[in-house]
Design an enzyme around this catalytic site. Sequence first.
Site, mmCIF file in Angstrom:
data_model
loop_
_atom_site.group_PDB
_atom_site.id
_atom_site.type_symbol
_atom_site.label_atom_id
_atom_site.label_comp_id
_atom_site.label_asym_id
_atom_site.label_seq_id
_atom_site.Cartn_x
_atom_site.Cartn_y
_atom_site.Cartn_z
ATOM 1 N N ASP A 1 0.864 -1.176 0.000
ATOM 2 C CA ASP A 1 0.000 0.000 0.000
ATOM 3 C C ASP A 1 0.902 1.228 0.000
ATOM 4 O OD1 ASP A 1 -2.242 1.893 0.687
ATOM 5 O OD2 ASP A 1 -3.343 0.025 0.906
ATOM 6 N N GLY B 1 4.827 -0.579 -3.924
ATOM 7 C CA GLY B 1 3.910 0.134 -3.058
ATOM 8 C C GLY B 1 3.082 1.108 -3.866
ATOM 9 N N HIS B 2 2.315 1.927 -3.153
ATOM 10 C CA HIS B 2 1.418 2.874 -3.810
ATOM 11 C C HIS B 2 1.961 4.299 -3.781
ATOM 12 C CE1 HIS B 2 -2.318 0.052 -3.163
ATOM 13 N NE2 HIS B 2 -1.332 -0.498 -3.863
ATOM 14 N N GLY B 3 3.232 4.462 -3.392
ATOM 15 C CA GLY B 3 3.847 5.772 -3.416
ATOM 16 C C GLY B 3 3.778 6.474 -2.071
#
Length: 417
Positions: free
Chosen positions: A220, A242-244
């Site tokens: 995430d 991941g999502h940054g």
Amino acid sequence: MSRIKLSFLVATILTLLLLAFTVDAQSSADVVFDLEAYGNIVPGTDITTALANAWKDACASGRSSAIVIPGGTFEVREGNFAGPCKNRIDFQLGGTLRAPKALPGDNWIIFAHIDRLTVSGGGVFDGQGKEAWGKNDCHKRINCAQLPVSLRFNFITNSIVTRITSLDSKNFHINVLGCNNLTFHNINIIAPGNSPNTDGIHIGRSNKITITKSKIATGDDCISLGDGSRQIEVANVTCGPGHGISVGSLGRYTNEEPVEGVLVKNCTMINTTNGVRIKTWPGSAAGGTATDMHFLDIIMVNVGNPILIDQEYCPWNQCNRQVPSKIKISKVSFENIRGSSATPVAIKLICSRSFPCEEVKFRDIDLTPNGITGPITSQCTNVRPIVSGKQNPKICASPYQPPLNCSLNNSWNCSLS
């Protein structure tokens, strides 16, 4: 002096310096509470009770103290390490603490109400989350069951967390709430890209939080900033998978506090689904603000959505996109961001039609396509960016001319290749 004698003298001096450093490191606390004094501490055994007793004694000590956990892997059912303590306290983890595979509630290890805490030692907090990830149903319902967070830091002040690893958390790896002047330095966070809701470090209602020189690989957001995040600095962090790095999501709940004073610099995103983003929910429960946020010197390596403001953030369609977000975003800058985009729209600014974004600045952006055909583009809705320096791709507006292909209906609505 002969070469042999000189070499011997140099070696002796280096040895003495090393010994002095070791003694100093071991004696930085006035009192050391060695865990082995609290029971038969054998690798593979449960040390929950021994840890609790050592913490009780260390926290009650009027002198600076350290709890030392030796090398090896140990089971810990739960850890509630609460203050206030009488003096500064060090939690030195040399081995691995391993969580139960099935753990009730939403906590595993908690540090709370402590001033001058140090968590260090080079050890590992193993959340054993692999079996739990399949039980995560938050993509199906809003009020889903909450899995345990590996490490919670609640109301911690003037403290540092350094040289630890969080492995395979069941939910968030690290959650920060109500903290002031807390630093995370040289942290490793590890989980596979398909592990749901395993945010690396989530911060909420905290002031002066610094994250430096760390590596975060998770499923995430590598770092997420919730409401009430103030004076946050993130520097020299490598993120991926991941999502940054995200501000938000914001606006889902009532009584949210403003976000202000965010600096993200000298970071690298590798194969992440987003780069740097700000996200708010449509149909917001209440109004709010997010301001003074700056992203500079960022490298993107095959990143989807390298730069993203999303005020229609609506995961799993659990909201009403027809009702605009009530969060006002302002004073945002993106500077010297370069690398490659894995999606055609490399810069996407989707702002609220009720509260258009203001003072959004771009300077020296250089992004190229990776693994996609055709050029990359930018898209802007309800925002008029202020741009300078290099623009690759061309951003929707210039500082001197009105944006092209735009309509003006109380705000700028632009989309330009």
